[in-house]
Design a protein around this motif. Structure first.
Motif, PDB file in Angstrom:
ATOM      1  N   LEU A  36      37.222  38.969  49.339  1.00 27.78           N
ATOM      2  CA  LEU A  36      36.568  37.681  49.091  1.00 27.78           C
ATOM      3  C   LEU A  36      35.603  37.790  47.925  1.00 27.78           C
ATOM      4  O   LEU A  36      34.760  38.691  47.882  1.00 27.78           O
ATOM      5  N   TRP A  37      35.730  36.864  46.971  1.00 27.27           N
ATOM      6  CA  TRP A  37      34.825  36.850  45.820  1.00 27.27           C
ATOM      7  C   TRP A  37      33.592  36.013  46.135  1.00 27.27           C
ATOM      8  O   TRP A  37      33.709  34.886  46.635  1.00 27.27           O
ATOM      9  N   PRO A  38      32.389  36.497  45.811  1.00 29.92           N
ATOM     10  CA  PRO A  38      31.188  35.667  45.944  1.00 29.92           C
ATOM     11  C   PRO A  38      31.192  34.587  44.865  1.00 29.92           C
ATOM     12  O   PRO A  38      31.869  34.708  43.838  1.00 29.92           O
TER      13      PRO A  38
ATOM     14  N   ARG B 253      30.704  35.639  41.199  1.00 29.62           N
ATOM     15  CA  ARG B 253      31.856  36.210  40.505  1.00 29.62           C
ATOM     16  C   ARG B 253      32.863  35.131  40.124  1.00 29.62           C
ATOM     17  O   ARG B 253      33.480  35.188  39.058  1.00 29.62           O
ATOM     18  N   ILE B 254      33.045  34.149  40.999  1.00 33.57           N
ATOM     19  CA  ILE B 254      33.940  33.033  40.698  1.00 33.57           C
ATOM     20  C   ILE B 254      33.439  32.284  39.471  1.00 33.57           C
ATOM     21  O   ILE B 254      34.207  31.946  38.561  1.00 33.57           O
ATOM     22  N   GLU B 255      32.136  32.014  39.430  1.00 36.17           N
ATOM     23  CA  GLU B 255      31.555  31.282  38.302  1.00 36.17           C
ATOM     24  C   GLU B 255      31.624  32.094  37.014  1.00 36.17           C
ATOM     25  O   GLU B 255      31.819  31.535  35.929  1.00 36.17           O
ATOM     26  N   ALA B 256      31.499  33.413  37.109  1.00 42.94           N
ATOM     27  CA  ALA B 256      31.618  34.263  35.928  1.00 42.94           C
ATOM     28  C   ALA B 256      33.035  34.221  35.378  1.00 42.94           C
ATOM     29  O   ALA B 256      33.246  34.197  34.151  1.00 42.94           O
TER      30      ALA B 256
ATOM     31  N   VAL C 115      39.196  32.323  45.090  1.00 43.73           N
ATOM     32  CA  VAL C 115      38.458  32.765  46.260  1.00 43.73           C
ATOM     33  C   VAL C 115      38.664  34.256  46.547  1.00 43.73           C
ATOM     34  O   VAL C 115      37.743  34.942  47.008  1.00 43.73           O
ATOM     35  N   LEU C 116      39.852  34.776  46.238  1.00 48.40           N
ATOM     36  CA  LEU C 116      40.135  36.192  46.469  1.00 48.40           C
ATOM     37  C   LEU C 116      40.378  36.960  45.171  1.00 48.40           C
ATOM     38  O   LEU C 116      40.690  38.155  45.209  1.00 48.40           O
ATOM     39  N   GLY C 117      40.282  36.279  44.041  1.00 46.50           N
ATOM     40  CA  GLY C 117      40.523  36.948  42.771  1.00 46.50           C
ATOM     41  C   GLY C 117      41.960  37.381  42.575  1.00 46.50           C
ATOM     42  O   GLY C 117      42.239  38.315  41.825  1.00 46.50           O
TER      43      GLY C 117
END
Length: 228
Positions: free
Chosen positions: A22-24, A27-30, A128-130
């Motif tokens: 799971l990506w925080p 990290r999603i925003e980056a 969400v999971l990269g």
């Protein structure tokens, strides 16, 4: 069905809390920021290429919608799915894009006045999971206009990636998997129907549907082609 409110409230992310991948949000925003920095200079507006559930449930404000062809990529159920429409003891397969060929789907142009907010919704949903690599890919709209669109292609180095996405391997998995969001087969049939509504076909998708229906008939039960 997944809703915009579930994403904005954080409820969507909660479905994946059991997974270590799971990506925080940071990290999603980056990832979103990095993708926008790589935007081709000659691209006017921001287009998202919808080739799966974004076709029938985009959940974003759209300025323009057009049937389109994405070049250099093809559909592939190559991502192992443990939540959503699958489970750890009965994993399904999630749709992505792999290199080569082309894909017909729907291009969604986001309104410039709300592009940041709409992209954030899309990124939380897809990253969400990269499992994907957001990529600017060449696109041709139905009217012949050529541009680039953001396409969520498979990250072949991700732990969810499966090299074998053949019909023989994937069909039994899709035919049996289910989770909180419904069955994996429902997703496949909805994809087939959405393509048909746009006057499109995908031989790979059609072959998977045929294989699952044949298996269902032989078993005298199982998933049907009727779904919402």
């Amino acid at each position: 069905m997944l809703t915009r409110q579930a994403i904005k409230s954080g409820a969507y992310l909660e479905n994946f809390e059991s997974l270590s991948s799971l990506w925080p949000l940071e990290r999603i925003e980056a990832s979103l920021s990095e993708t926008m920095q790589a935007r081709p200079a000659d691209t006017e507006g921001v287009w998202i290429f919808a080739y799966g559930s974004l076709m029938w449930n985009p959940m974003v404000e759209v300025e323009r919608r057009s049937v389109a062809t994405l070049h250099e990529w093809h559909r592939s159920f190559c991502l192992r799915m443990l939540v959503g429409r699958g489970a750890p003891d009965m994993p399904g397969r999630m749709l992505a894009l792999e290199p080569g060929g082309h894909t017909q789907g729907v291009a969604l142009k986001l309104p410039q006045s709300a592009v940041d907010e709409e992209l954030r919704v899309v990124w939380i949903r897809e990253m969400v999971l990269g499992s994907y690599k957001p990529t600017w890919a060449p696109l041709t709209l139905a009217d012949g206009t050529e541009t680039h669109a953001i396409a969520f292609v498979a990250d072949n180095e991700h732990e969810q990636f499966e090299a074998d996405s053949s019909v023989a391997t994937v069909a039994p998995l899709i035919g049996s998997a289910s989770g909180k969001f419904g069955t994996n087969a429902e997703y496949l049939f909805r994809l087939r129907d959405s393509l048909s509504e746009c006057g499109l076909q995908d031989a790979y998708v059609a072959a998977l549907v045929d294989a699952i229906l044949l298996a269902s008939t032989r078993a005298e039960g199982g998933p049907s082609g009727n779904n919402d």
